[in-house]
Design a protein around this motif. Structure first.
Motif, PDB file in Angstrom:
ATOM      1  N   ARG A   1      30.202  24.269 -44.156  1.00 26.00           N
ATOM      2  CA  ARG A   1      30.109  24.544 -42.716  1.00 26.00           C
ATOM      3  C   ARG A   1      28.682  24.926 -42.336  1.00 26.00           C
ATOM      4  NH1 ARG A   1      32.559  25.086 -38.386  1.00 26.00           N
ATOM      5  NH2 ARG A   1      31.943  26.542 -36.757  1.00 26.00           N
TER       6      ARG A   1
ATOM      7  N   ASN B   1      20.410  20.440 -37.361  1.00 25.20           N
ATOM      8  CA  ASN B   1      19.192  20.943 -36.738  1.00 25.20           C
ATOM      9  C   ASN B   1      17.937  20.591 -37.511  1.00 25.20           C
ATOM     10  OD1 ASN B   1      19.982  22.734 -34.247  1.00 25.20           O
ATOM     11  ND2 ASN B   1      21.554  23.014 -35.818  1.00 25.20           N
TER      12      ASN B   1
ATOM     13  N   TYR C   1      22.927  23.410 -40.439  1.00 23.95           N
ATOM     14  CA  TYR C   1      21.502  23.264 -40.753  1.00 23.95           C
ATOM     15  C   TYR C   1      21.058  21.801 -40.671  1.00 23.95           C
ATOM     16  CZ  TYR C   1      22.415  27.945 -42.634  1.00 23.95           C
ATOM     17  OH  TYR C   1      22.803  29.253 -42.783  1.00 23.95           O
TER      18      TYR C   1
ATOM     19  N   VAL D   1      20.577  27.204 -26.632  1.00 22.96           N
ATOM     20  CA  VAL D   1      22.028  27.055 -26.657  1.00 22.96           C
ATOM     21  C   VAL D   1      22.633  28.151 -25.782  1.00 22.96           C
ATOM     22  CG1 VAL D   1      24.087  26.990 -28.101  1.00 22.96           C
ATOM     23  CG2 VAL D   1      21.905  26.167 -29.012  1.00 22.96           C
TER      24      VAL D   1
ATOM     25  N   GLY E   1      25.076  35.256 -39.664  1.00 21.16           N
ATOM     26  CA  GLY E   1      26.511  35.413 -39.785  1.00 21.16           C
ATOM     27  C   GLY E   1      27.181  35.642 -38.450  1.00 21.16           C
ATOM     28  N   VAL E   2      28.410  35.128 -38.328  1.00 22.90           N
ATOM     29  CA  VAL E   2      29.217  35.285 -37.121  1.00 22.90           C
ATOM     30  C   VAL E   2      30.602  35.765 -37.543  1.00 22.90           C
ATOM     31  CG1 VAL E   2      30.295  34.077 -35.171  1.00 22.90           C
ATOM     32  CG2 VAL E   2      27.950  33.512 -35.850  1.00 22.90           C
TER      33      VAL E   2
ATOM     34  N   LEU F   1      27.855  29.966 -31.466  1.00 22.70           N
ATOM     35  CA  LEU F   1      27.088  31.207 -31.586  1.00 22.70           C
ATOM     36  C   LEU F   1      26.148  31.113 -32.785  1.00 22.70           C
ATOM     37  CD1 LEU F   1      29.991  33.729 -30.877  1.00 22.70           C
ATOM     38  CD2 LEU F   1      28.245  32.914 -29.266  1.00 22.70           C
TER      39      LEU F   1
HETATM   40  C1  LIG Z   1      27.897  29.489 -40.833  1.00 28.63           C
HETATM   41  C2  LIG Z   1      28.208  30.211 -39.546  1.00 28.63           C
HETATM   42  C3  LIG Z   1      27.040  31.147 -39.197  1.00 28.63           C
HETATM   43  C4  LIG Z   1      28.394  29.179 -38.410  1.00 28.63           C
HETATM   44  O1  LIG Z   1      28.635  29.910 -37.227  1.00 28.63           O
HETATM   45  P1  LIG Z   1      29.544  29.298 -36.057  1.00 28.63           P
HETATM   46  O2  LIG Z   1      29.311  30.143 -34.863  1.00 28.63           O
HETATM   47  O3  LIG Z   1      30.928  29.098 -36.497  1.00 28.63           O
HETATM   48  O4  LIG Z   1      28.869  27.850 -35.875  1.00 28.63           O
HETATM   49  P2  LIG Z   1      28.661  27.028 -34.534  1.00 28.63           P
HETATM   50  O5  LIG Z   1      29.933  26.942 -33.778  1.00 28.63           O
HETATM   51  O6  LIG Z   1      27.502  27.547 -33.805  1.00 28.63           O
HETATM   52  O7  LIG Z   1      28.155  25.669 -35.170  1.00 28.63           O
HETATM   53  C5  LIG Z   1      28.782  24.462 -35.191  1.00 28.63           C
HETATM   54  C6  LIG Z   1      28.818  23.828 -33.825  1.00 28.63           C
HETATM   55  O8  LIG Z   1      27.560  23.991 -33.140  1.00 28.63           O
HETATM   56  C7  LIG Z   1      27.055  22.689 -32.747  1.00 28.63           C
HETATM   57  N1  LIG Z   1      25.581  22.757 -32.815  1.00 28.63           N
HETATM   58  C8  LIG Z   1      24.834  22.824 -33.929  1.00 28.63           C
HETATM   59  N2  LIG Z   1      23.515  22.914 -33.607  1.00 28.63           N
HETATM   60  C9  LIG Z   1      23.450  22.905 -32.247  1.00 28.63           C
HETATM   61  C10 LIG Z   1      22.367  22.988 -31.314  1.00 28.63           C
HETATM   62  N3  LIG Z   1      21.076  23.081 -31.712  1.00 28.63           N
HETATM   63  N4  LIG Z   1      22.670  22.962 -29.992  1.00 28.63           N
HETATM   64  C11 LIG Z   1      23.954  22.876 -29.573  1.00 28.63           C
HETATM   65  N5  LIG Z   1      25.040  22.804 -30.420  1.00 28.63           N
HETATM   66  C12 LIG Z   1      24.772  22.814 -31.741  1.00 28.63           C
HETATM   67  C13 LIG Z   1      27.658  21.725 -33.752  1.00 28.63           C
HETATM   68  O9  LIG Z   1      27.686  20.425 -33.224  1.00 28.63           O
HETATM   69  C14 LIG Z   1      29.066  22.325 -33.907  1.00 28.63           C
HETATM   70  O10 LIG Z   1      29.801  21.981 -32.771  1.00 28.63           O
HETATM   71  P3  LIG Z   1      31.373  21.559 -32.959  1.00 28.63           P
HETATM   72  O11 LIG Z   1      32.053  22.786 -33.544  1.00 28.63           O
HETATM   73  O12 LIG Z   1      31.792  21.284 -31.526  1.00 28.63           O
HETATM   74  O13 LIG Z   1      31.387  20.392 -33.888  1.00 28.63           O
HETATM   75  C15 LIG Z   1      29.524  31.029 -39.653  1.00 28.63           C
HETATM   76  O14 LIG Z   1      30.550  30.138 -40.019  1.00 28.63           O
HETATM   77  C16 LIG Z   1      29.439  32.182 -40.653  1.00 28.63           C
HETATM   78  O15 LIG Z   1      29.036  33.292 -40.299  1.00 28.63           O
HETATM   79  N6  LIG Z   1      29.844  31.941 -41.922  1.00 28.63           N
HETATM   80  C17 LIG Z   1      29.887  33.016 -42.929  1.00 28.63           C
HETATM   81  C18 LIG Z   1      28.511  33.489 -43.310  1.00 28.63           C
HETATM   82  C19 LIG Z   1      27.634  32.320 -43.762  1.00 28.63           C
HETATM   83  O16 LIG Z   1      28.069  31.443 -44.513  1.00 28.63           O
HETATM   84  N7  LIG Z   1      26.366  32.290 -43.286  1.00 28.63           N
HETATM   85  C20 LIG Z   1      25.409  31.277 -43.706  1.00 28.63           C
HETATM   86  C21 LIG Z   1      24.806  31.628 -45.002  1.00 28.63           C
HETATM   87  S1  LIG Z   1      23.593  30.478 -45.544  1.00 28.63           S
END
Ligand SMILES: CC(C)(COP(=O)(O)OP(=O)(O)OC[C@H]1O[C@@H](n2cnc3c(N)ncnc32)[C@H](O)[C@@H]1OP(=O)(O)O)[C@@H](O)C(=O)NCCC(=O)NCCS
Length: 176
Positions: A128, A136, A133, A7, A88-89, A98
């Protein structure tokens, strides 16, 4: 062995292995994104020591923007399984793929290590993260009732990386 599709990061973002001086920043970001579920600073110090051992079983990457840590992810390898320890992000940097870039690094690292499966735990109300997950190839395989503070269940999710075979494990392609 198949690698997940890399990515690309948006301009200005860099993903790299964490360094000792990142531990404080990761610990603070962890407190910001996980609130009451966050880890203590000492746990991160322990994880850093574990990740720099001779044959490490712990692996961590950070994403920086302008040199500031805005994302992190960790993996623990206990053969034959790999566990996502955290991901986390920063809220100001979400929805830019990310989290996806960190998850792809976690999956590729688990595959390179030879893991059969990669597993993780996620709050039952964290839709979210669950979508990231399932997008993927992870599946919800088990529920731990009232696991988190406040009585929230934990979902255990798994992605199979290798097929169980009579003789030897065979790496699964994304198509399977
Ligand atoms: C959960 C968390 C890590 C997600 O991070 P994020 O950077 O917002 O997520 P992303 O933008 O990467 O993910 C979603 C997007 O990636 C895309 N995506 C997912 N897998 C992909 C892949 N393999 N290749 C390309 N794109 C992908 C999805 O289609 C989605 O795109 P869209 O927004 O255009 O629909 C973030 O919200 C966070 O830190 N939350 C708080 C802590 C937490 O809950 N962590 C998880 C604990 S289990």
């Amino acid at each position: 062995m198949t690698q997940s599709t890399h990515v690309p990061l948006p301009a200005g973002y860099v993903m790299r292995t964490w360094a000792e001086e990142d531990v404080e920043a990761v610990s603070q970001l962890d407190a910001l994104v996980f609130g009451p579920d966050s880890w203590s600073h000492e746990i991160f110090r322990h994880e850093y020591r574990a990740s720099t051992e001779q044959n490490p079983h712990s692996f961590y990457q950070v994403i920086t923007y302008g040199g500031v840590v805005i994302g992190f992810a960790g993996l623990l390898y206990g053969p034959p399984f790999a566990d996502v320890t955290t991901i986390g992000v920063h809220p100001d940097h979400t929805a830019q793929k990310l989290g996806a870039a960190l998850l792809v690094w976690l999956m590729d690292t688990a595959q390179e290590l030879g893991a059969m499966d990669i597993l993780l735990e996620v709050r039952a109300d964290n839709t979210r993260a669950q979508r990231l997950y399932t997008d993927n190839g992870f599946e919800h395989i088990h529920t731990r009732p009232k696991y988190y503070p406040g009585g929230i269940d934990a979902w255990v999710m798994r992605k199979r990386l290798r097929q169980r075979g009579p003789s030897s494990a065979v790496a699964l392609t994304d198509k399977e």
